[in-house]
Write an enzyme that holds these catalytic residues in place. Structure first.
Site, PDB file in Angstrom:
ATOM      1  N   TYR A  58       1.032   0.027 -14.332  1.00  0.00           N
ATOM      2  CA  TYR A  58       1.403   1.443 -14.375  1.00  0.00           C
ATOM      3  C   TYR A  58       1.026   1.995 -15.742  1.00  0.00           C
ATOM      4  O   TYR A  58       1.371   1.398 -16.759  1.00  0.00           O
ATOM      5  CB  TYR A  58       2.902   1.623 -14.128  1.00  0.00           C
ATOM      6  CG  TYR A  58       3.305   1.212 -12.733  1.00  0.00           C
ATOM      7  CD1 TYR A  58       3.440   2.154 -11.726  1.00  0.00           C
ATOM      8  CD2 TYR A  58       3.512  -0.124 -12.419  1.00  0.00           C
ATOM      9  CE1 TYR A  58       3.784   1.773 -10.439  1.00  0.00           C
ATOM     10  CE2 TYR A  58       3.853  -0.522 -11.133  1.00  0.00           C
ATOM     11  CZ  TYR A  58       3.992   0.435 -10.151  1.00  0.00           C
ATOM     12  OH  TYR A  58       4.315   0.050  -8.882  1.00  0.00           O
ATOM     13  N   SER A  71      10.940 -15.293  -8.509  1.00  0.00           N
ATOM     14  CA  SER A  71      11.403 -14.159  -7.710  1.00  0.00           C
ATOM     15  C   SER A  71      10.961 -14.399  -6.270  1.00  0.00           C
ATOM     16  O   SER A  71       9.964 -15.085  -6.023  1.00  0.00           O
ATOM     17  CB  SER A  71      10.811 -12.845  -8.235  1.00  0.00           C
ATOM     18  OG  SER A  71       9.416 -12.833  -8.061  1.00  0.00           O
TER      19      SER A  71
END
Ligand code: SF4
Length: 403
Positions: free
Chosen positions: A92, A181
């Site tokens: 981003y 994760s």
């Protein structure tokens, strides 16, 4: 991770009632947070597994243009949101890791206050070393508090080489803790990790839809007994299908009467479980950050009827929500289709309103696999799906939208 927001739709739900004007203060939790700031109230902390460390119960997810929003980090730190999550693949702005690095360079003393997490997409030790060094460089730090292997679907992805790698990096002081994760087959991954003895932390999909199942309860209990710190993500339980059910309307109205939004209530539902150390939430703007901080500071508990309403909603909208049990459906189709990844792309677009992230997730699927999606018969997978999702239709919709 996920986004909690008071969307235009939420607002319209409220303004559909005559009491809307009187309820508007409930839509402005940032006001309550701002008032609390004067008293220097901080987001509470909880122990992270057996690490001996405490982490803030709210974690700042790094899927936004951090370099262009440095004020967000400053505000987060000021309120005690000192658990920051990023990944080597979050692109981003100039990059999420680079954005945090820019902040640490400008405010070096903040680094000591922050519990910093980043993740590797790689699995082989050499590749992980390369990515870790690159992350350290981008983040302008010489250690990571918790280093994750990103998006684990099966514990077969972690072996003795992974364990050795983690031990060596800890000895070098480059990482303090290690884990993974997961948003696929979460329960199996958690149960397996609890037996390994060398996993310090896990971030998994966990929300009001998933947290009450026997399988998830058993998996969480096992991790807690093994001293593994747990971080919940995707706590809003947003699905691959946009819903507008009766109970959603009831939820919004009910929680506003109680003084918070339904998005805040969904965070609270997770925090009600003390086994969860923290919630990682995407907070790409100040309004979401302050709304989530207000929820973390609010001591009001959910009542049993609040929790029942959330459960009713989970049941009513089950066929909109993919629970990540990809071993069930992906094994039922002849071709290799990453059904869970496609469902996640749809969720980013339809629940988060993040089309860019949806397209990026979908773009990771090889072109040849995309071609197979159009020709695959998903009826056997649909019969096995515990959520009764319209898998075939959703796969084709994703093709139309993102390919
Ligand atoms: S079986 Fe259904 S709920 Fe489970 S991963 Fe597949 S589509 Fe999602």
């Amino acid at each position: 991770m996920e986004r909690t927001k008071c969307s235009r739709r939420d607002f319209l739900k409220l303004t559909g009632t005559s009491a809307a004007a009187g309820l508007c203060s409930a839509l402005l939790p940032q006001d309550r947070a701002a008032a609390a700031a004067d008293g220097l109230q901080k987001v509470p902390t909880r122990p992270f597994g057996k690490s001996g460390l405490e982490v803030s119960i709210l974690s700042l997810g790094g899927m936004f243009d951090i370099a262009g929003n440095q004020l967000m980090l400053k505000q987060a730190a000021r309120w005690g949101v000192t658990y920051w999550d990023t990944a080597d693949c979050y692109r981003y702005g100039i990059g999420s890791e680079q954005g945090i690095g820019k902040f640490f360079k400008r405010y070096p003393s903040t680094r000591q206050q922050v519990f910093l997490v980043t993740k590797s997409d790689n699995r082989d030790p050499q590749g992980m070393s390369k990515l870790l060094d690159r992350s350290l460089d981008r983040l302008q730090t010489d250690y990571i508090d918790l280093y994750f292997v990103h998006g684990v679907r099966s514990l077969k992805e972690l072996d003795d080489e992974t364990r050795l790698w983690a031990e060596e990096r800890k000895a070098e002081g480059k990482i303090r803790l290690f884990g993974f994760s997961t948003h696929s087959n979460m329960e199996e991954c958690l149960l397996g990790a609890a037996k390994l003895g060398w996993i310090d932390g896990i971030m998994m999909t966990y929300n009001y839809r998933l947290m009450h199942t026997d399988r998830m309860r058993r998996a969480v209990d096992a991790c807690v007994a093994a001293g593994i710190g747990l971080t919940a993500m995707k706590t809003q339980g947003g699905g691959s299908v946009k819903t507008d059910s009766e109970t959603e309307m009831k939820l919004a109205g009910r929680f506003v009467q109680r003084g918070f939004t339904d998005a805040q209530a969904k965070l609270k539902a997770v925090w009600e479980n003390p086994q969860i150390a923290s919630i990682c939430s995407q907070m790409p703007n100040m309004s979401i950050l302050m709304s989530n901080i207000a929820a973390a500071l609010d001591l009001k508990s959910l009542s049993s009827s609040d929790l029942r309403l959330l459960q009713d909603n989970a049941v009513e909208t089950a066929s909109s929500y993919c629970t990540g049990c990809v071993d069930v459906c992906e094994a039922a189709v002849d071709s290799v289709v990453p059904i869970g990844d496609v469902m996640r792309a749809l969720m980013y677009c339809r629940s988060y309103g993040d089309r860019e992230q949806a397209k990026e997730t979908f773009a990771r699927i090889p072109a040849q696999v995309c071609r197979q999606i159009a020709q695959t018969d998903f009826s056997a997978a649909e019969r096995r799906c515990p959520q009764k999702m319209a898998i075939g239709r959703l796969m084709r919709e994703a093709l139309d939208e993102f390919a």
